[in-house]
Design an enzyme around this catalytic site. Structure first.
Site, PDB file in Angstrom:
ATOM      1  N   ARG A  14       0.838  -1.211   0.000  1.00 47.53           N
ATOM      2  CA  ARG A  14       0.000   0.000   0.000  1.00 47.53           C
ATOM      3  C   ARG A  14       0.874   1.263   0.000  1.00 47.53           C
ATOM      4  NH1 ARG A  14      -0.758   4.934   1.941  1.00 47.53           N
ATOM      5  NH2 ARG A  14      -0.239   4.195   4.029  1.00 47.53           N
ATOM      6  N   ASP A  15       1.505   1.538   1.105  1.00 45.89           N
ATOM      7  CA  ASP A  15       2.280   2.772   1.254  1.00 45.89           C
ATOM      8  C   ASP A  15       3.387   2.858   0.198  1.00 45.89           C
ATOM      9  OD1 ASP A  15       4.191   4.691   2.150  1.00 45.89           O
ATOM     10  OD2 ASP A  15       3.524   4.482   4.207  1.00 45.89           O
ATOM     11  N   HIS A 210       9.934   6.736   8.928  1.00 47.34           N
ATOM     12  CA  HIS A 210      10.534   6.873   7.594  1.00 47.34           C
ATOM     13  C   HIS A 210      12.043   7.047   7.733  1.00 47.34           C
ATOM     14  CE1 HIS A 210       6.878   7.888   4.844  1.00 47.34           C
ATOM     15  NE2 HIS A 210       6.656   6.841   5.594  1.00 47.34           N
ATOM     16  N   CYS A 241      11.353   8.629  -1.131  1.00 50.03           N
ATOM     17  CA  CYS A 241      10.817   9.948  -0.792  1.00 50.03           C
ATOM     18  C   CYS A 241      11.128  10.943  -1.907  1.00 50.03           C
ATOM     19  CB  CYS A 241      11.424  10.434   0.514  1.00 50.03           C
ATOM     20  SG  CYS A 241      10.907  12.091   0.924  1.00 50.03           S
ATOM     21  N   ASN A 250       9.957   4.706   3.453  1.00 45.16           N
ATOM     22  CA  ASN A 250       9.653   3.844   4.585  1.00 45.16           C
ATOM     23  C   ASN A 250      10.903   3.120   5.082  1.00 45.16           C
ATOM     24  OD1 ASN A 250       6.704   4.063   4.817  1.00 45.16           O
ATOM     25  ND2 ASN A 250       6.736   3.288   2.730  1.00 45.16           N
TER      26      ASN A 250
HETATM   27 ZN    ZN Z   1       5.120   5.543   5.140  1.00 44.27          ZN
END
Ligand code: ZN
Length: 312
Positions: A14-15, A210, A241, A250
């Protein structure tokens, strides 16, 4: 001496995928889930229930959920930003819903186009829906920008606590804290999680850290030291990022599992099998950079998992 075990919650599907441009084909997602499950992961965030027009990557989320549910022994979780998403997620049969609630007003408006109080009302509506349709399903609120916000800068700790308590009062079973922008440091992590745990007790939830500035693992360890036992991370640090080229977003699951297992903290995850799962991820996203220092370096000679499991 045996140390308290932890639950590693894999959020890559997901993320991670949500911030990747290339859309991963459904059959590749399913093969990746097979590999993650085989590695021993016991909680996975498989997708988000948002309109496919907004996020084509998640158009197949219901199918992915149904597939994940066929595997025993893990919790299948999905992100839902609103009641409509929650209805679809409950219909698909998820075990757990996770809702993003921003501690920063500016981030809340930018991310979900609702202010913080409106988002708390959304938590209340979703918890009520859950009570009515699927009382066994857990509702988790993840407090995003809990350690700072790129839009508003500092987020006062009292505000973070106030929003976390409001989410719990509105019906969230667990409330975790997310370092959405990679601004946290270990002292701050200890302080905020200690406050969260004294305010919410057993309903204090996961640390979502993160690695934007290289402090992801240090922050996880700091959270462990004040009693946090659930950690979100992403295989290969998927979801780089955009504000820090070359830096992962992450925390990398492989590095997190290595840290805990090497310390004697059981995760239930088998590291060689977890490394092998990277191939399934890469097959679905050719050319996407995969992060992680432990898979690069390999396990130290004679490495044993916590509880003495030797490497197969
Ligand atoms: Zn995250």
């Amino acid at each position: 001496m045996s140390l308290d075990p932890v639950l590693v919650s894999e959020v890559g599907p997901r993320d991670g995928l949500q911030s990747v441009k290339a859309v991963m084909a459904t059959h590749h997602k399913l093969a990746w889930l097979d590999a993650l499950h085989a590695a021993g992961l016991r909680e996975v965030e498989v997708g988000s229930f948002v309109p496919a027009s907004l996020l084509p990557q998640m158009a197949d989320v219901a199918e992915v959920v149904r597939y994940a549910l066929r595997k025993p022994g893990w919790t299948v979780m999905a992100l839902v930003p609103n009641r409509r998403g929650a209805e679809a997620a409950l219909a698909a049969g998820v075990h757990k819903l996770t809702l993003p609630v921003s501690a920063s007003e500016a981030h809340s408006l930018a991310n979900v186009r609702k202010n913080r109080e409106q988002m708390i009302e959304e938590v209340r509506a979703i918890a009520a829906l859950r009570n009515e349709r699927a009382p066994h399903v857990k509702v988790e609120a993840g407090i995003s920008t809990a350690f700072g916000c790129t839009l508003q800068g500092e987020v006062p700790e009292d505000e973070v606590l106030r929003i976390a308590e409001a989410a719990a009062e509105a019906g969230a079973d667990e409330v975790g804290l997310s370092d959405t922008t990679g601004m946290a440091n270990p002292a701050q992590v200890k302080r905020l999680f200690a406050r969260l745990r004294s305010a919410l007790g057993g309903r204090a939830g996961a640390a979502h850290m993160h690695n934007t500035r290289g402090l992801g693992l240090a922050n996880c360890l700091a959270a462990y030291e004040v009693g946090v036992r659930t950690f979100d991370s992403s295989q290969a640090g998927l979801g780089g990022c955009p504000y820090a080229p070359g830096a992962s977003g992450n925390v990398v699951t492989e590095d997190l599992v290595f840290m805990f297992e090497a310390m004697g903290v059981p995760t239930g995850v088998d590291l060689p099998a977890l490394f092998a799962a990277r191939a399934a991820l890469q097959a679905g996203l050719p050319g996407e950079p995969l992060y992680g220092m432990t898979p690069e370096a390999g396990l130290p000679p004679g490495f044993r998992h916590a509880e003495g499991r030797s490497v197969r």
